[in-house]
Design a protein around this motif. Sequence first.
Motif, PDB file in Angstrom:
ATOM      1  N   ALA A  24       0.833  -1.213   0.000  1.00 50.84           N
ATOM      2  CA  ALA A  24       0.000   0.000   0.000  1.00 50.84           C
ATOM      3  C   ALA A  24       0.864   1.259   0.000  1.00 50.84           C
ATOM      4  CB  ALA A  24      -0.927   0.008   1.214  1.00 50.84           C
ATOM      5  N   GLY A  25       1.869   1.279   0.856  1.00 53.64           N
ATOM      6  CA  GLY A  25       2.720   2.462   0.971  1.00 53.64           C
ATOM      7  C   GLY A  25       3.494   2.730  -0.313  1.00 53.64           C
ATOM      8  N   ASP A  26       3.952   1.661  -0.959  1.00 54.32           N
ATOM      9  CA  ASP A  26       4.730   1.802  -2.189  1.00 54.32           C
ATOM     10  C   ASP A  26       3.829   2.297  -3.325  1.00 54.32           C
ATOM     11  OD1 ASP A  26       6.496   0.539  -0.470  1.00 54.32           O
ATOM     12  OD2 ASP A  26       6.070  -1.438  -1.301  1.00 54.32           O
ATOM     13  N   THR A  27       2.609   1.780  -3.367  1.00 47.96           N
ATOM     14  CA  THR A  27       1.653   2.192  -4.403  1.00 47.96           C
ATOM     15  C   THR A  27       1.235   3.645  -4.169  1.00 47.96           C
ATOM     16  OG1 THR A  27       0.875  -0.088  -4.402  1.00 47.96           O
ATOM     17  CG2 THR A  27      -0.512   1.517  -5.517  1.00 47.96           C
ATOM     18  N   PHE A  28       0.993   3.991  -2.907  1.00 52.78           N
ATOM     19  CA  PHE A  28       0.688   5.374  -2.524  1.00 52.78           C
ATOM     20  C   PHE A  28       1.819   6.294  -2.995  1.00 52.78           C
ATOM     21  CE2 PHE A  28       1.148   8.983   0.218  1.00 52.78           C
ATOM     22  CZ  PHE A  28      -0.123   9.371   0.624  1.00 52.78           C
ATOM     23  N   GLY A  29       3.050   5.902  -2.664  1.00 50.66           N
ATOM     24  CA  GLY A  29       4.216   6.739  -2.998  1.00 50.66           C
ATOM     25  C   GLY A  29       4.380   6.909  -4.502  1.00 50.66           C
ATOM     26  N   GLY A  30       4.197   5.821  -5.262  1.00 48.87           N
ATOM     27  CA  GLY A  30       4.314   5.890  -6.725  1.00 48.87           C
ATOM     28  C   GLY A  30       3.293   6.848  -7.302  1.00 48.87           C
ATOM     29  N   THR A  31       2.092   6.824  -6.743  1.00 50.20           N
ATOM     30  CA  THR A  31       1.033   7.712  -7.231  1.00 50.20           C
ATOM     31  C   THR A  31       1.374   9.157  -6.899  1.00 50.20           C
ATOM     32  OG1 THR A  31      -0.502   5.935  -6.731  1.00 50.20           O
ATOM     33  CG2 THR A  31      -1.466   8.091  -7.193  1.00 50.20           C
ATOM     34  N   PHE A  32       1.808   9.390  -5.660  1.00 49.11           N
ATOM     35  CA  PHE A  32       2.095  10.769  -5.243  1.00 49.11           C
ATOM     36  C   PHE A  32       3.213  11.375  -6.094  1.00 49.11           C
ATOM     37  CE2 PHE A  32       4.097  14.112  -2.756  1.00 49.11           C
ATOM     38  CZ  PHE A  32       2.980  14.903  -2.465  1.00 49.11           C
ATOM     39  N   VAL A  33       4.291  10.627  -6.274  1.00 44.94           N
ATOM     40  CA  VAL A  33       5.425  11.157  -7.052  1.00 44.94           C
ATOM     41  C   VAL A  33       5.006  11.383  -8.505  1.00 44.94           C
ATOM     42  CG1 VAL A  33       7.713  10.558  -7.952  1.00 44.94           C
ATOM     43  CG2 VAL A  33       7.220  10.258  -5.522  1.00 44.94           C
ATOM     44  N   ALA A  67      -6.408   7.071  -2.782  1.00 38.18           N
ATOM     45  CA  ALA A  67      -7.249   6.127  -3.535  1.00 38.18           C
ATOM     46  C   ALA A  67      -6.406   4.930  -3.978  1.00 38.18           C
ATOM     47  CB  ALA A  67      -7.861   6.823  -4.749  1.00 38.18           C
ATOM     48  N   ALA A  68      -5.174   5.212  -4.422  1.00 35.83           N
ATOM     49  CA  ALA A  68      -4.291   4.126  -4.868  1.00 35.83           C
ATOM     50  C   ALA A  68      -3.965   3.186  -3.707  1.00 35.83           C
ATOM     51  CB  ALA A  68      -3.013   4.704  -5.457  1.00 35.83           C
ATOM     52  N   GLY A  69      -3.732   3.765  -2.511  1.00 34.27           N
ATOM     53  CA  GLY A  69      -3.456   2.943  -1.326  1.00 34.27           C
ATOM     54  C   GLY A  69      -4.667   2.085  -0.974  1.00 34.27           C
ATOM     55  N   ALA A  70      -5.860   2.676  -1.073  1.00 40.20           N
ATOM     56  CA  ALA A  70      -7.087   1.934  -0.744  1.00 40.20           C
ATOM     57  C   ALA A  70      -7.291   0.777  -1.719  1.00 40.20           C
ATOM     58  CB  ALA A  70      -8.290   2.877  -0.779  1.00 40.20           C
ATOM     59  N   LEU A  71      -7.045   1.039  -3.011  1.00 39.34           N
ATOM     60  CA  LEU A  71      -7.195  -0.043  -3.996  1.00 39.34           C
ATOM     61  C   LEU A  71      -6.132  -1.118  -3.786  1.00 39.34           C
ATOM     62  CD1 LEU A  71      -8.171   1.836  -7.269  1.00 39.34           C
ATOM     63  CD2 LEU A  71      -9.521   0.140  -6.026  1.00 39.34           C
ATOM     64  N   PRO A 106       0.843  -7.571  -3.701  1.00 36.95           N
ATOM     65  CA  PRO A 106       1.306  -6.194  -3.560  1.00 36.95           C
ATOM     66  C   PRO A 106       1.054  -5.288  -4.763  1.00 36.95           C
ATOM     67  CG  PRO A 106       3.145  -7.754  -3.461  1.00 36.95           C
ATOM     68  CD  PRO A 106       1.918  -8.567  -3.584  1.00 36.95           C
ATOM     69  N   MET A 107       1.034  -5.819  -5.993  1.00 35.41           N
ATOM     70  CA  MET A 107       0.828  -4.951  -7.168  1.00 35.41           C
ATOM     71  C   MET A 107      -0.557  -5.149  -7.780  1.00 35.41           C
ATOM     72  SD  MET A 107       4.220  -5.201  -9.518  1.00 35.41           S
ATOM     73  CE  MET A 107       5.846  -5.296  -8.813  1.00 35.41           C
ATOM     74  N   GLU A 108      -1.353  -6.020  -7.189  1.00 35.48           N
ATOM     75  CA  GLU A 108      -2.594  -6.425  -7.875  1.00 35.48           C
ATOM     76  C   GLU A 108      -3.649  -5.318  -7.892  1.00 35.48           C
ATOM     77  OE1 GLU A 108      -2.090  -9.312  -9.550  1.00 35.48           O
ATOM     78  OE2 GLU A 108      -0.159  -9.073  -8.542  1.00 35.48           O
ATOM     79  N   GLY A 109      -3.518  -4.342  -6.976  1.00 36.55           N
ATOM     80  CA  GLY A 109      -4.495  -3.246  -6.964  1.00 36.55           C
ATOM     81  C   GLY A 109      -4.026  -2.017  -7.735  1.00 36.55           C
ATOM     82  N   ALA A 110      -2.888  -2.133  -8.432  1.00 37.43           N
ATOM     83  CA  ALA A 110      -2.346  -0.967  -9.153  1.00 37.43           C
ATOM     84  C   ALA A 110      -3.374  -0.456 -10.159  1.00 37.43           C
ATOM     85  CB  ALA A 110      -1.053  -1.353  -9.874  1.00 37.43           C
ATOM     86  N   ALA A 111      -3.507   0.878 -10.255  1.00 39.85           N
ATOM     87  CA  ALA A 111      -4.586   1.442 -11.076  1.00 39.85           C
ATOM     88  C   ALA A 111      -4.115   2.658 -11.855  1.00 39.85           C
ATOM     89  CB  ALA A 111      -5.750   1.841 -10.171  1.00 39.85           C
ATOM     90  N   THR A 112      -4.766   2.890 -12.989  1.00 40.53           N
ATOM     91  CA  THR A 112      -4.462   4.075 -13.797  1.00 40.53           C
ATOM     92  C   THR A 112      -5.144   5.291 -13.163  1.00 40.53           C
ATOM     93  OG1 THR A 112      -6.423   3.797 -15.144  1.00 40.53           O
ATOM     94  CG2 THR A 112      -4.424   2.691 -15.914  1.00 40.53           C
ATOM     95  N   GLU A 113      -4.791   6.476 -13.655  1.00 38.23           N
ATOM     96  CA  GLU A 113      -5.393   7.696 -13.116  1.00 38.23           C
ATOM     97  C   GLU A 113      -6.910   7.679 -13.305  1.00 38.23           C
ATOM     98  OE1 GLU A 113      -3.630  11.330 -14.507  1.00 38.23           O
ATOM     99  OE2 GLU A 113      -5.181  12.533 -13.566  1.00 38.23           O
TER     100      GLU A 113
END
Length: 320
Positions: free
Chosen positions: A256-265, A283-287, A294-301
């Motif tokens: 979650a934290g890594d996905t959150f960070g990727g989205t923020f940056v 939203a990315a962290g929630a998904l 770990p990557m299964e909830g990755a989402a586009t904008e």
Amino acid sequence: MKEVLTLGEILVEVMAKNIGQTFTKAGEFLGPFPSGAPAIFINQVAKMGVPATMIGCVGKDDFGKVCLTRLEESGVDCRLIETHEDRPTGTAFVTYHQDGNRDFIFNIQHSAASLCRLNGAAITALQNCSVFHIMGSSINTPDMIGLVRRAIALVKEGGGLISFDPNVRKELLHDQTVVGFFNEVLSKTDIFMPSGDELLSLTSTESVESALKALWILGVREVVLKKGQKGCDYYDRNNVISKPSFSVKEVDATGAGDTFGGTFVACRVLGYSPEYSLDLANAAGALAVSAMGPMEGAATESELETFISNWHTQEEVEHV
Ligand code: ATP
Ligand code: MG
């Protein structure tokens, strides 16, 4: 648009199926899922449509294929990921405690995952990137310290920014020189993204105010504190923004934290305001926590925007 770059461990992750399951008794595990904190981060940057490149190494085995295939499908430039002939792809096994804590067994140091190198192309990429992201979990040997130190110098030479997520894993922190090196990384960091008690522990302070004061003196420009299901807080020298999370059913917190960070940056590279960037990152962290792996909830904008608008509609319905 200039690219976001990261380096470090690429792993497959195998996770306990049930909460409370331990490593000392045979049980059911799920996986292999593509993983590794910097890989999860860069996968999400690419999903956001921002040019994304990773420096790393996998083994010449099916686990390596699992990781490379996923990163390529998401649009990550994998040309700086080497495939090692002898060492296997790195692995991580995870179990979940009732209180939400996790235990890991990593095979990083003796796998392909620790064989990061800065070849000529990697050096050019570092000199030309817009943001270089450092995961604390990738810095676990004296060799990695040297490599990250050199990478930071190259990025600074080219005028790029440094983002840093300490991502402390007790299982990987054997070496006190690594802990000391985190201070050096902080002094070069532009965007700092700690979670939990990392903000205070890394600045050796006892309050958020003192921690921020110390960080501004070091030259840090933005701090994003990840707070799990409590959302996140953002600080720069002039602003404080707090955002609650989008409450969802947590299926798997890993990544979650890594996905959150990727989205923020990615959002900041796209020029979005801190406010909007935090919404998309939340939203990315929630998904991410809604999906197993770990990557299964990755989402586009656009998927993140749809999630946010559906979530608000649902909230309104529930409050009528
Ligand atoms: P990890 O290192 O395991 O990837 P972390 O500790 O760095 O995670 P967290 O604070 O756990 O990061 O999570 C990052 C973000 O994901 C949070 O700020 C929040 O936006 C979102 N998030 C995490 N847990 C939940 C949850 N249970 N429900 C909704 N959103 C969540
Ligand atoms: Mg983390």
